[in-house]
Design a protein around this motif. Structure first.
Motif, PDB file in Angstrom:
ATOM      1  N   LEU A  44      78.137 -49.441  30.022  1.00 49.47           N
ATOM      2  CA  LEU A  44      79.203 -48.611  30.043  1.00 49.47           C
ATOM      3  C   LEU A  44      80.335 -49.159  29.576  1.00 49.47           C
ATOM      4  N   HIS A  45      80.363 -50.341  28.861  1.00 50.32           N
ATOM      5  CA  HIS A  45      81.471 -50.668  28.040  1.00 50.32           C
ATOM      6  C   HIS A  45      81.081 -51.292  26.763  1.00 50.32           C
ATOM      7  N   THR A  46      80.273 -51.827  26.416  1.00 51.78           N
ATOM      8  CA  THR A  46      79.806 -52.402  25.362  1.00 51.78           C
ATOM      9  C   THR A  46      79.959 -51.712  24.070  1.00 51.78           C
ATOM     10  N   ARG A  47      80.679 -51.849  22.882  1.00 50.27           N
ATOM     11  CA  ARG A  47      80.676 -51.128  21.885  1.00 50.27           C
ATOM     12  C   ARG A  47      80.891 -52.082  20.577  1.00 50.27           C
ATOM     13  N   PRO A  48      80.587 -51.276  19.539  1.00 53.48           N
ATOM     14  CA  PRO A  48      80.825 -52.347  18.169  1.00 53.48           C
ATOM     15  C   PRO A  48      82.279 -52.664  18.096  1.00 53.48           C
ATOM     16  N   PRO A  49      82.590 -53.841  17.259  1.00 58.06           N
ATOM     17  CA  PRO A  49      83.761 -54.410  17.155  1.00 58.06           C
ATOM     18  C   PRO A  49      84.769 -53.258  16.390  1.00 58.06           C
ATOM     19  N   LEU A  51      86.181 -50.564  17.674  1.00 58.44           N
ATOM     20  CA  LEU A  51      86.208 -49.348  18.220  1.00 58.44           C
ATOM     21  C   LEU A  51      86.605 -49.431  19.701  1.00 58.44           C
ATOM     22  N   ASP A  52      87.523 -48.205  19.945  1.00 58.27           N
ATOM     23  CA  ASP A  52      88.157 -48.504  21.388  1.00 58.27           C
ATOM     24  C   ASP A  52      87.189 -47.889  22.457  1.00 58.27           C
ATOM     25  N   LEU A  53      87.717 -48.102  23.659  1.00 57.32           N
ATOM     26  CA  LEU A  53      86.727 -47.437  24.923  1.00 57.32           C
ATOM     27  C   LEU A  53      86.476 -46.112  24.764  1.00 57.32           C
ATOM     28  N   GLU A  54      87.626 -45.225  24.394  1.00 60.40           N
ATOM     29  CA  GLU A  54      87.277 -43.890  24.127  1.00 60.40           C
ATOM     30  C   GLU A  54      86.277 -43.354  22.968  1.00 60.40           C
ATOM     31  N   SER A  55      85.704 -44.538  22.093  1.00 59.78           N
ATOM     32  CA  SER A  55      84.764 -43.816  21.388  1.00 59.78           C
ATOM     33  C   SER A  55      83.240 -43.972  21.895  1.00 59.78           C
ATOM     34  N   LYS A  56      83.144 -44.663  23.269  1.00 64.42           N
ATOM     35  CA  LYS A  56      82.027 -44.668  24.019  1.00 64.42           C
ATOM     36  C   LYS A  56      81.913 -43.441  24.802  1.00 64.42           C
ATOM     37  N   THR A  57      80.515 -42.901  24.702  1.00 65.73           N
ATOM     38  CA  THR A  57      80.232 -41.879  25.579  1.00 65.73           C
ATOM     39  C   THR A  57      78.833 -42.364  26.428  1.00 65.73           C
ATOM     40  N   THR A  58      78.842 -42.335  27.830  1.00 64.69           N
ATOM     41  CA  THR A  58      77.824 -42.676  28.448  1.00 64.69           C
ATOM     42  C   THR A  58      77.530 -41.551  29.426  1.00 64.69           C
ATOM     43  N   ILE A  59      76.502 -40.680  29.324  1.00 67.40           N
ATOM     44  CA  ILE A  59      76.061 -39.674  30.259  1.00 67.40           C
ATOM     45  C   ILE A  59      74.927 -39.959  30.950  1.00 67.40           C
ATOM     46  N   GLY A  60      74.931 -39.292  32.116  1.00 64.74           N
ATOM     47  CA  GLY A  60      73.715 -39.417  33.168  1.00 64.74           C
ATOM     48  C   GLY A  60      73.157 -38.165  33.497  1.00 64.74           C
ATOM     49  N   VAL A  70      69.841 -41.924  31.465  1.00 64.43           N
ATOM     50  CA  VAL A  70      71.004 -42.078  30.857  1.00 64.43           C
ATOM     51  C   VAL A  70      71.020 -42.193  29.249  1.00 64.43           C
ATOM     52  N   ALA A  71      72.247 -41.837  28.762  1.00 63.44           N
ATOM     53  CA  ALA A  71      72.186 -42.085  27.195  1.00 63.44           C
ATOM     54  C   ALA A  71      73.401 -42.393  26.893  1.00 63.44           C
ATOM     55  N   ASP A  72      73.773 -43.295  26.020  1.00 67.35           N
ATOM     56  CA  ASP A  72      75.021 -43.808  25.580  1.00 67.35           C
ATOM     57  C   ASP A  72      75.125 -43.633  23.951  1.00 67.35           C
ATOM     58  N   ALA A  73      76.168 -43.306  23.691  1.00 70.78           N
ATOM     59  CA  ALA A  73      76.356 -43.354  22.118  1.00 70.78           C
ATOM     60  C   ALA A  73      78.082 -43.730  21.729  1.00 70.78           C
TER      61      ALA A  73
END
Length: 135
Positions: A44-49, A51-60, A70-73
């Motif tokens: 849910l929360h990890t992303r590359p250095p 990038l802000d949390l809004e860059s993360k997409t996690t769908i179920g 689940v898929a995350d991008a």
């Protein structure tokens, strides 16, 4: 099967943890160990250095009230115009039934509706290639 796709949040942590723990051997193939108990929080929360949390997409993908995929991008990685898929996982009992395809289509739709994204990218870990090949 009547399925729906939704964004996953911290409210879905228990369902996501259950799905990740039922990983069909993915963690052993990729990391050489069983899944960690906090892996869902990382999804849910990890992303590359940088990038802000809004860059993360996690769908179920839900079948009634059961999370079956689940898929995350992340958007903007490794270049601004790329959406990079970090994980696509389907519960063991639902594999081979088109669930992965539904998640992929949902990610493609997200990428196509994001004006800054021109490329959807993913990588396959060599030790997981045989399992991921069908997808």
């Amino acid at each position: 099967m009547t399925c729906r796709v939704s964004d996953l949040t911290s409210n879905d942590l228990d369902a996501l943890t259950g799905l990740i723990m039922d990983d069909g051997g993915y963690s052993m193939r990729v990391f050489g160990r069983p899944p960690k108990s906090d892996a869902a929080r990382d999804v849910l929360h990890t992303r590359p250095p940088g990038l802000d949390l809004e860059s993360k997409t996690t769908i179920g993908l839900w079948d009634d009230n059961r999370l079956i995929g689940v898929a995350d991008a992340v958007r903007g990685y490794p270049r601004p115009e790329v959406m990079y898929v970090g994980l696509l996982q389907v519960e063991t009992d639902s594999q081979g039934g088109g669930v992965g395809r539904m998640l992929h289509e949902a990610l493609v739709d997200r990428a196509m509706n994001d004006p800054g994204i021109t490329t959807l990218q993913l990588s396959i870990v060599a030790t997981n290639a045989e399992a991921a090949e069908g997808f």
